[in-house]
Design a protein around this motif. Sequence first.
Motif, mmCIF file in Angstrom:
data_model
loop_
_atom_site.group_PDB
_atom_site.id
_atom_site.type_symbol
_atom_site.label_atom_id
_atom_site.label_comp_id
_atom_site.label_asym_id
_atom_site.label_seq_id
_atom_site.Cartn_x
_atom_site.Cartn_y
_atom_site.Cartn_z
ATOM 1 N N TRP A 1 19.036 52.142 -37.540
ATOM 2 C CA TRP A 1 20.203 53.308 -37.364
ATOM 3 C C TRP A 1 20.866 53.024 -35.892
ATOM 4 C CZ3 TRP A 1 22.087 57.116 -34.584
ATOM 5 C CH2 TRP A 1 22.807 58.054 -35.364
ATOM 6 N N LEU B 1 24.759 52.558 -35.117
ATOM 7 C CA LEU B 1 25.576 53.412 -34.332
ATOM 8 C C LEU B 1 26.427 52.487 -33.199
ATOM 9 C CD1 LEU B 1 26.743 56.332 -34.046
ATOM 10 C CD2 LEU B 1 24.756 56.747 -32.427
ATOM 11 N N ALA C 1 29.139 50.850 -34.762
ATOM 12 C CA ALA C 1 30.338 51.652 -35.008
ATOM 13 C C ALA C 1 31.026 52.138 -33.746
ATOM 14 C CB ALA C 1 29.761 52.887 -35.673
ATOM 15 N N THR D 1 33.612 49.273 -33.580
ATOM 16 C CA THR D 1 34.603 48.990 -34.325
ATOM 17 C C THR D 1 35.547 50.236 -34.562
ATOM 18 O OG1 THR D 1 33.118 49.533 -35.961
ATOM 19 C CG2 THR D 1 33.584 47.494 -35.730
ATOM 20 N N ALA D 2 35.023 51.504 -34.684
ATOM 21 C CA ALA D 2 35.511 52.687 -34.855
ATOM 22 C C ALA D 2 36.052 53.142 -33.856
ATOM 23 C CB ALA D 2 34.596 53.832 -35.432
ATOM 24 N N ALA E 1 37.233 57.139 -33.901
ATOM 25 C CA ALA E 1 36.192 57.967 -34.331
ATOM 26 C C ALA E 1 35.945 58.860 -33.094
ATOM 27 C CB ALA E 1 35.360 57.289 -34.813
ATOM 28 N N GLY F 1 34.053 61.377 -31.072
ATOM 29 C CA GLY F 1 32.596 61.746 -30.608
ATOM 30 C C GLY F 1 31.650 60.429 -30.344
ATOM 31 N N VAL F 2 32.373 59.227 -30.817
ATOM 32 C CA VAL F 2 31.594 58.213 -30.372
ATOM 33 C C VAL F 2 31.529 57.761 -28.813
ATOM 34 C CG1 VAL F 2 31.712 55.629 -30.710
ATOM 35 C CG2 VAL F 2 31.916 57.163 -32.654
ATOM 36 N N ALA F 3 32.667 57.991 -28.270
ATOM 37 C CA ALA F 3 32.758 57.718 -26.747
ATOM 38 C C ALA F 3 31.704 58.573 -26.105
ATOM 39 C CB ALA F 3 34.114 58.080 -26.483
ATOM 40 N N ARG G 1 18.381 60.793 -31.554
ATOM 41 C CA ARG G 1 19.544 60.217 -32.644
ATOM 42 C C ARG G 1 21.125 60.776 -32.282
ATOM 43 N NH1 ARG G 1 16.140 59.968 -38.149
ATOM 44 N NH2 ARG G 1 14.269 59.226 -37.195
ATOM 45 N N VAL G 2 21.142 61.726 -31.273
ATOM 46 C CA VAL G 2 22.139 62.328 -31.131
ATOM 47 C C VAL G 2 22.187 62.404 -29.582
ATOM 48 C CG1 VAL G 2 22.405 63.848 -33.377
ATOM 49 C CG2 VAL G 2 21.046 64.583 -31.362
ATOM 50 N N SER G 3 23.347 62.851 -29.111
ATOM 51 C CA SER G 3 23.560 62.974 -27.588
ATOM 52 C C SER G 3 22.765 64.074 -27.208
ATOM 53 C CB SER G 3 24.871 63.244 -27.461
ATOM 54 O OG SER G 3 25.500 64.672 -27.692
ATOM 55 N N LYS H 1 29.072 68.245 -30.699
ATOM 56 C CA LYS H 1 29.979 66.984 -31.135
ATOM 57 C C LYS H 1 29.458 65.986 -31.436
ATOM 58 C CE LYS H 1 33.667 65.800 -28.781
ATOM 59 N NZ LYS H 1 33.566 64.383 -28.867
ATOM 60 N N GLU H 2 28.891 65.532 -32.627
ATOM 61 C CA GLU H 2 28.194 64.475 -32.861
ATOM 62 C C GLU H 2 28.805 63.522 -33.966
ATOM 63 O OE1 GLU H 2 25.848 63.569 -31.069
ATOM 64 O OE2 GLU H 2 25.400 65.257 -30.053
ATOM 65 N N THR H 3 28.967 62.173 -33.991
ATOM 66 C CA THR H 3 29.375 61.126 -34.871
ATOM 67 C C THR H 3 28.279 60.671 -35.428
ATOM 68 O OG1 THR H 3 31.325 60.672 -33.594
ATOM 69 C CG2 THR H 3 30.652 59.204 -35.250
ATOM 70 N N GLY I 1 13.069 63.755 -32.498
ATOM 71 C CA GLY I 1 14.047 62.844 -32.812
ATOM 72 C C GLY I 1 15.318 63.501 -32.779
ATOM 73 N N ARG J 1 18.868 72.003 -27.339
ATOM 74 C CA ARG J 1 20.034 72.441 -26.700
ATOM 75 C C ARG J 1 19.552 73.874 -26.093
ATOM 76 N NH1 ARG J 1 24.634 69.334 -28.220
ATOM 77 N NH2 ARG J 1 23.735 67.399 -28.861
#
Lengths: 240, 426
Positions: free
Chosen positions: A7, A11, A14, A17-18, A21, A23-25, A45-47, B44-46, B126, B130
């Motif tokens: 995973w 990311l 992604a 390439t994206a 997109a 939020g990627v930054a 897996r998220v910020s 805000k998540e991708t 995982g 917040r």
Amino acid sequence: MRQYRKWGWGLGIASVTAVIAFGVASWQVNAAPTPGASPGAEQPRVSDPDPGPEPTAGTGNDALTSAEVEKAREIAVTPELKEKAKDASGAAGPEFLSADIVDTDGGRRAEVYLYDYATNNLIKQVVDLGGSKLTDSYSAAGLHLPASAHEVDTALDLLLADPLASEFKDAYAKATGSQFAGKDGLKTTAHVFKAQAADPAVAQCGEHRCLRLIVEAKGRYLDLGHLIIDLSGRTVARLS
Amino acid sequence: MTYRKTAGAAAALLTVASLGLAGTPAAAKAPVAVAQCAASSTVKETLPNGTTWQLCWRVQDRAGLVLDDVFVSSKRYPTPVQVLDSIRLGQLNVPYDSGETEYNDLTEYGFGGSNLETLGGEDCKGGSAREGSDGGPEARRRKVLCVSAEPSGLAYRLKDYNYETGADKLYSKQGHDLVLRTISKVGWYEYVSEYRLADDGQISVRLGATGDLSPGDYVKADRGWPIGKGARDYASMHYHSAIWRVDTNIDGKGGEKVEQYDTKTDGRGSMAAKLKTSMTKIDKEGTFTKANRRWWRVVSEASKNKDSHKRSLELVTGADDRYEANPATTPDVTFTEARGCEKFATDNADPQCKTMKTILDYVKDKQTLKNPVMWVRVGFHHVPRDEDQSPMPLHWQGFDLLPRDFTDMNPLTPADRNGVNGQTDN
């Protein structure tokens, strides 16, 4: 674990390439590896952004900050309420129940809910936080919000001082296997009780503010569903 | 509701900075999806397939988790489009089959404040825990919202045979959800408020219940189930009727219309029955009942996808036990005109509109719907079982908001399938 690493790679690709997109930054900025995490350990897996210190005031419809709650309370409890209203223990000034942001298109406004035991009214005070002024005031009988911690404490004290305390003590002994020796160690919450069916002992509950306690002791709940504490009347009743 | 334009300058700056797009052509083209909240209350998540969800979150003393200003964008449709103005629980009504007990868990206890649990243990394994206000009288800041990305299984699968090359091409993709959840402890029960924002644009709304069975509610055999040794103690069966309040704001334009669709048999064709689908406009407040093949959608009058179809959200319900013994938990879905003091589906307590106590009061005057709010009731009749002790395994109830024509194609469509839109010319 293996699935997780894949995973992570996905990311990463992604993010190259994206380019458009959203939020990627921000992921790249925020999702720094957890300090001290060993290689191969599971990563968020998220910020995982740093929340920073609490701001003085919120933005838009953000929840009220503690400073805003304090300010709203000060404005909501007018000199008249301070003098004439009563709280759950009978002291001067209304019982403070809650404060919430008002969902509006304009500036930040708070609605502050108070209960006046002198009149048995729920009071809603609308406070303009930017302008520091009370803009609207409403009150009505027979309406209830959840109990404050102060009300829960007061209700427990009323119960323990009442002859029906013997039933509380029986419930304590049944749940914990030991004798009740004092309030220390009890975890007490409550819900507002409104009489539904005709029960003469609690028929006033609704117009009065009544609580049913939920008490946890030594990891066990006490069976207290039949005991109703009328905070307005400062009485305890047993449901038949 | 209408899109608010009052974002603080600081929030706008933070948003632009965190997008990381300043100076790129995309930034110049895309309107800034302004967060109506501080950075710390923005999620805000991708997701791996390139779909980004952006929203504001907060906790309200009674309602618990509230999501505001929910926007979605994707690799294919990079401009964020607003979906919801807000979504939250509007009540959790819990009557016991004994008839002796009934709780309105939001309005008699509250899902926020001291009943909101600080995340611990494996609550948010995982994910990212917040910090924010618990919504209580002291507005204590605690780690209460879990944000995580979770696999949702196969997103799509298509094996396409190419007649020119004689080879198969396989399109197969795993999907993911952005998951937001808080946990509220109400007596012995613990409730999980969960929103799953999928990479294909679907929003799944769920309430989970765990914790422990009521220690006191044991009844006779016909109202309970034997729990513990032999046939001595019958734990009371009971209901959890959850009602959510959904305020859409499609593309930030508001003013959605409500439509009901029904499909009925309509004679026979050469092989099977013919079915005919008709639409009924719902332009006034009211309560509505499910029927076989009936569904509702909230449709924008002002926002269309690239195929010139109006964007809408379809209400999809699944397992659902109606509690018809209480008039206010009987309607499957209720549409009301948005009004600030109509906050809870039952046990509403706002001195500003003191006679408005339930959704049935809200609809009584049958106002014209200009800014519809959808109240969705999903009931679960809980028949306790031995396995409920202890702790009780989570049981879930909820519904989905399915994007219908939000985009002209699947937002996850791979580039090779770009041309597959509508009937092919043969």
